[in-house]
Motif scaffolding. Sequence first.
Motif, short mmCIF file in Angstrom:
data_model
loop_
_atom_site.label_atom_id
_atom_site.label_comp_id
_atom_site.label_asym_id
_atom_site.label_seq_id
_atom_site.Cartn_x
_atom_site.Cartn_y
_atom_site.Cartn_z
N TRP A 64 12.41 12.45 -2.19
CA TRP A 64 12.70 11.02 -2.02
C TRP A 64 11.45 10.16 -2.05
O TRP A 64 11.49 9.03 -2.54
N LEU A 65 10.34 10.67 -1.53
CA LEU A 65 9.10 9.90 -1.56
C LEU A 65 8.68 9.62 -3.00
O LEU A 65 8.40 8.48 -3.39
N PHE A 66 8.67 10.68 -3.81
CA PHE A 66 8.24 10.50 -5.20
C PHE A 66 9.34 9.89 -6.06
O PHE A 66 9.06 9.30 -7.10
N SER A 67 10.58 10.03 -5.62
CA SER A 67 11.67 9.31 -6.29
C SER A 67 11.49 7.81 -6.08
O SER A 67 11.64 7.01 -7.02
N PHE A 68 11.14 7.42 -4.85
CA PHE A 68 10.88 6.00 -4.57
C PHE A 68 9.72 5.50 -5.43
O PHE A 68 9.80 4.42 -6.02
N ILE A 69 8.65 6.28 -5.50
CA ILE A 69 7.48 5.86 -6.28
C ILE A 69 7.86 5.69 -7.76
O ILE A 69 7.51 4.69 -8.39
N GLY B 153 23.09 -2.20 2.53
CA GLY B 153 24.06 -1.15 2.17
C GLY B 153 23.39 0.02 1.50
O GLY B 153 23.71 1.19 1.78
N ARG B 154 22.44 -0.25 0.59
CA ARG B 154 21.71 0.82 -0.08
C ARG B 154 20.89 1.64 0.92
O ARG B 154 20.80 2.86 0.81
N VAL B 155 20.30 0.95 1.90
CA VAL B 155 19.50 1.66 2.91
C VAL B 155 20.38 2.60 3.73
O VAL B 155 20.02 3.76 3.98
N LEU B 156 21.58 2.13 4.15
CA LEU B 156 22.48 2.98 4.93
C LEU B 156 22.94 4.18 4.10
O LEU B 156 23.02 5.31 4.60
N GLY C 70 22.30 8.29 4.69
CA GLY C 70 23.33 9.32 4.55
C GLY C 70 22.94 10.40 3.56
O GLY C 70 23.08 11.59 3.83
N ILE C 71 22.43 9.98 2.40
CA ILE C 71 22.03 10.95 1.38
C ILE C 71 20.82 11.75 1.86
O ILE C 71 20.65 12.92 1.50
N GLY C 72 19.97 11.14 2.70
CA GLY C 72 18.85 11.89 3.28
C GLY C 72 19.34 13.06 4.10
O GLY C 72 18.86 14.19 3.96
N PHE C 73 20.32 12.84 4.97
CA PHE C 73 20.91 13.92 5.76
C PHE C 73 21.53 14.98 4.86
O PHE C 73 21.34 16.19 5.07
N SER D 254 15.38 1.00 -2.71
CA SER D 254 15.52 0.92 -1.25
C SER D 254 16.29 2.12 -0.72
O SER D 254 16.01 2.62 0.37
N TYR D 255 17.23 2.59 -1.51
CA TYR D 255 18.02 3.76 -1.15
C TYR D 255 17.15 5.03 -1.08
O TYR D 255 17.27 5.85 -0.16
N THR D 256 16.23 5.17 -2.03
CA THR D 256 15.38 6.36 -2.04
C THR D 256 14.35 6.32 -0.91
O THR D 256 14.03 7.35 -0.33
N LEU D 257 13.85 5.13 -0.58
CA LEU D 257 12.91 5.01 0.53
C LEU D 257 13.60 5.34 1.85
O LEU D 257 13.03 6.03 2.70
N ALA D 258 14.82 4.89 2.03
CA ALA D 258 15.58 5.21 3.25
C ALA D 258 15.84 6.71 3.34
O ALA D 258 15.75 7.30 4.44
N ALA D 259 16.15 7.34 2.22
CA ALA D 259 16.38 8.79 2.22
C ALA D 259 15.11 9.54 2.59
O ALA D 259 15.16 10.56 3.30
#
Length: 484
Positions: free
Chosen positions: A396-401, A98-101, A105-108, A47-52
């Motif tokens: 992040w897209l391929f990290s999520f995958i 929490g992971r999404v938030l 942050g890590i996306g930025f 969920s964290y990687t998808l949010a990023a």
Amino acid sequence: MSLSCALAFCMYGYDAGVLGGVQTTKPFLDAMGHPTGTYVIPMIASSYTLAAAVCSLAVSIIGLPLGRRNCILLGDAFVIVGASLQASAWSVPQIIVGRVLCGFGIGFISCTVPTYMAEMSIESKERGPEVAVQCVFLISGVALAYWLDFGVTRMTNQVSWRFPIAFQAFFAVVSGLGMFFLPDTPRWYYAKGRNQEGDDVLSRLHDRPLDDPAVQEMKQEIMATIKLEEEEENKFNVLHLFWDTTDLRAGRRIRISFLVLSIQQMMGINLSVYYSTVVLAQIGLSAFLSQLLAAVMNTLFAAGTYFLPSTIERFGRRKIMIYSAIALTICMIIFVAMIGLKNPTKGTQWTAVAIVCIYNFIFGYGWIGVPWLYGPEIAPLKLRHIGGAAGAFGEWLFSFITVFAGGIALENVGWKIWLWMLLSCAAAVPFVYFLCPETTGKSLEEIDLIFAKQSVKDSMLADQMRRHHGFGDEKEGVTRMEQV
């Protein structure tokens, strides 16, 4: 400046690794209500990687108005809130929020830190080592997370997983405090028409007065690039991402930024990082040995990055990526052969462990720092936030995958999932050879000439930049790009 960005990247690596060491422990599962179903733990992790990934797309739009500095500050703020929610979680929905938030942050941060450090460089030879140092901290954060997990999970209480989860906020607080007192980059100020602030930062970076020849030369080069990018035929359009007809080939450059980090993820590193203990357990090791060797494996991953800052300018971006991809392909062939045997022995088990450790070390050297640097540095100045965001989105897209689908695949198809990673390592070699010209030794403004059409290279502005930096008649990268 370097320390604040390094701590932000260290937090990024720490956050990527910290859940992997606690997600199978009894205190964590007790707090989450012992979730059942193949998808729950992979969804918490991914969920964290998808949010990023979503945040990276947002940065491509709001990155230039916000500025490099404010994007990093915003990322730190999201992580502080997200870490607090995770550390206090008593349910799957709360820890996912929490992971999404934290992912936002890590996306930025992942979009912006390489761009910030690259644009703050005043000499081309500084840019590679500076960004490589950030990536040393990035992967050191992964190793730190696994060692901290290994230590505290010897306990059997709730502190054993809540403390390492909460500790990521420490990096965000210190990084944010540092960034609060720092300016934005001179290139961003000039791009926004805030010339006086750009002059001030440029002068401070050189530690010389504004009228010094070196300061004036760099300012004129930046202003010339801005003028070139603002010409009508070079204005960026979203369609250029698919069919690029611009003189500066901005669309092609952004596509490369996206692809180089997408391929990086398909090569299997995040599957190895997020599920280190699971992978080692499937090889046939005990739970204790799996946790211990996961920490060792990720320490070797971090160790590989330490050799990059001193060699990136000597060997060049292309050579490092090509030769390390060849070595990674060989490692993956051996690893797949060892874990795919129907009747494994102690010898094949430990050979697989040794090879995956070597794989992590090589990956840390060749495919962490260079791809993170390459995307932002090849993007045009006014589109550099898009170049950084495109690369981070691919990451992040391929990290999520790989983290979500890969976690499920490890349970359902076992070792066969690594065939995907093997083919990706092999595909990285022709990708870099044909699509990634050498940028070592070039200023950010000179890189425009590597990708530009011949008419732009012959223009007055291009000639001015050649005179300033002695671009000369180096045709290798230009010729390769024209052929492609």
